[in-house]
Design a protein around this motif. Structure first.
Motif, short mmCIF file in Angstrom:
data_model
loop_
_atom_site.label_atom_id
_atom_site.label_comp_id
_atom_site.label_asym_id
_atom_site.label_seq_id
_atom_site.Cartn_x
_atom_site.Cartn_y
_atom_site.Cartn_z
N ASP A 41 0.81 -1.22 0.00
CA ASP A 41 0.00 0.00 0.00
C ASP A 41 0.84 1.27 0.00
O ASP A 41 0.28 2.38 0.02
CB ASP A 41 -0.95 0.01 1.20
N PHE A 42 2.15 1.12 -0.05
CA PHE A 42 3.01 2.30 -0.20
C PHE A 42 2.85 2.90 -1.59
O PHE A 42 3.40 3.96 -1.88
CB PHE A 42 4.47 1.93 0.04
N ASP A 43 2.08 2.21 -2.44
CA ASP A 43 1.83 2.76 -3.78
C ASP A 43 0.96 4.02 -3.71
O ASP A 43 0.74 4.69 -4.73
CB ASP A 43 1.20 1.71 -4.70
N PHE A 44 0.47 4.35 -2.51
CA PHE A 44 -0.23 5.62 -2.32
C PHE A 44 0.73 6.80 -2.41
O PHE A 44 0.34 7.91 -2.80
CB PHE A 44 -0.91 5.66 -0.94
N ALA A 54 -4.90 7.79 -5.07
CA ALA A 54 -5.30 6.46 -5.55
C ALA A 54 -4.85 6.17 -6.98
O ALA A 54 -5.21 5.14 -7.54
CB ALA A 54 -6.82 6.32 -5.46
N LEU A 55 -4.06 7.06 -7.55
CA LEU A 55 -3.69 6.93 -8.96
C LEU A 55 -3.00 5.61 -9.27
O LEU A 55 -3.26 4.99 -10.30
CB LEU A 55 -2.79 8.10 -9.37
N PHE A 56 -2.11 5.17 -8.39
CA PHE A 56 -1.36 3.93 -8.63
C PHE A 56 -1.75 2.80 -7.68
O PHE A 56 -1.16 1.72 -7.73
CB PHE A 56 0.15 4.20 -8.49
N HIS A 57 -2.73 3.07 -6.82
CA HIS A 57 -3.06 2.08 -5.79
C HIS A 57 -3.72 0.84 -6.37
O HIS A 57 -4.58 0.92 -7.26
CB HIS A 57 -4.00 2.70 -4.76
N GLY A 58 -3.29 -0.32 -5.85
CA GLY A 58 -3.86 -1.59 -6.28
C GLY A 58 -3.32 -2.08 -7.60
O GLY A 58 -3.92 -2.97 -8.23
N ASP A 59 -2.19 -1.53 -8.02
CA ASP A 59 -1.63 -1.92 -9.32
C ASP A 59 -0.51 -2.95 -9.13
O ASP A 59 -0.68 -3.91 -8.40
CB ASP A 59 -1.12 -0.67 -10.04
N LEU A 60 0.64 -2.76 -9.75
CA LEU A 60 1.68 -3.78 -9.80
C LEU A 60 2.21 -4.20 -8.44
O LEU A 60 2.66 -5.35 -8.29
CB LEU A 60 2.83 -3.30 -10.68
N ASP A 108 -14.18 -4.23 -3.54
CA ASP A 108 -13.46 -3.18 -4.25
C ASP A 108 -14.49 -2.35 -5.03
O ASP A 108 -15.15 -2.85 -5.93
CB ASP A 108 -12.43 -3.79 -5.21
N GLY A 109 -14.60 -1.09 -4.68
CA GLY A 109 -15.61 -0.25 -5.30
C GLY A 109 -15.10 0.63 -6.41
O GLY A 109 -15.83 1.50 -6.91
N ARG A 110 -13.85 0.42 -6.84
CA ARG A 110 -13.28 1.27 -7.88
C ARG A 110 -12.63 0.43 -8.96
O ARG A 110 -11.79 -0.42 -8.67
CB ARG A 110 -12.24 2.22 -7.26
N PRO A 111 -13.00 0.63 -10.23
CA PRO A 111 -12.36 -0.13 -11.31
C PRO A 111 -10.91 0.31 -11.50
O PRO A 111 -10.58 1.46 -11.21
CB PRO A 111 -13.22 0.23 -12.53
N PRO A 112 -10.05 -0.60 -11.98
CA PRO A 112 -10.33 -2.02 -12.27
C PRO A 112 -10.48 -2.80 -10.97
O PRO A 112 -9.68 -2.64 -10.05
CB PRO A 112 -9.09 -2.46 -13.04
N TYR A 113 -11.50 -3.62 -10.90
CA TYR A 113 -11.82 -4.31 -9.66
C TYR A 113 -10.85 -5.46 -9.39
O TYR A 113 -10.59 -6.29 -10.24
CB TYR A 113 -13.25 -4.84 -9.72
N GLY A 114 -10.31 -5.48 -8.16
CA GLY A 114 -9.38 -6.54 -7.79
C GLY A 114 -7.93 -6.11 -7.89
O GLY A 114 -7.61 -4.91 -7.93
#
Length: 204
Positions: A41-44, A54-60, A108-114
């Motif tokens: 979650d440091f991708d924040f 949230a631009l990069f959150h939940g990505d790579l 997860d309420g924001r696409p892309p989901y997951g």
């Protein structure tokens, strides 16, 4: 996604499961495991610098491939007292995986989901159809500004979500720790009895 509280509990559980005896040197594995359980979650941070948290959150960073790379780099770079390179990698990688596992079972309420779990093998985003947690709300879209992000984080819903995480993750972690140490104690007792019988046979 789960809050840092839930991820911290999971990381702490990994450290305690690996602990064989009480010793001050185990502060290093605890710090290592908690760090790796929360570091995805440091991708924040890059997003915060751009006023879009949230631009990069939940990505790579939320992938097994990234977990493997960062765990390997840490294992080679860090020289933790009492830990080998393999042990450092195993603890880091396992702790990192707990983060991905908890995220999979979170709404997860924001696409892309997951999350891109199998990156770089696959760029598909995965999310379990069954959820365990209420889900911490922090940004409705990747364009959410830092101010709006903070407004969405500090809510009663998120306080309740953290409470649900504690109630679910803590007892599961305690159970796994107990089973691990119970098995280790039983295995150690069996080995001790075997050595005692072997020594007795030699003396006869």
């Amino acid at each position: 996604m789960p809050s840092p509280v839930g991820h911290t509990i999971a990381g702490l559980a990994v450290a305690l499961i690996s602990q064989k005896r009480k010793n001050r040197r185990y502060i290093f594995p605890i710090i290592l495991c908690v760090f790796f359980a929360t570091v995805p979650d440091f991708d924040f941070i890059p997003g915060l610098l751009m006023n879009r948290p949230a631009l990069f959150h939940g990505d790579l960073t939320h992938s097994i491939g990234f977990a493997f790379v960062i765990s390997a780099v840490a294992a080679v770079s860090l020289r933790l007292k009492g830990l080998s390179i393999l042990s450092t990698f195993t603890l880091g990688f396992t702790s990192y995986l707990t983060h991905l596992l908890l995220d999979l079972f979170n709404p997860d309420g924001r696409p892309p989901y997951g999350i891109p779990l199998l990156w770089p093998i696959s760029e598909t985003y995965y999310l379990s159809p069954w959820t365990m947690f209420t889900g911490v709300q922090h940004a409705s879209s990747t364009s959410t500004t830092t101010l709006d992000f903070l407004r969405q984080v500090i809510t009663f819903h998120n306080i309740k979500a953290i409470g649900v995480e504690i109630l679910l993750v803590t007892p599961i972690s305690i159970l796994i720790i107990w089973l691990r140490h119970k098995y280790a104690s039983k295995a150690g007792k069996i080995r001790s009895e075997g050595v005692w019988k072997e020594n007795r046979a030699k003396m006869q």
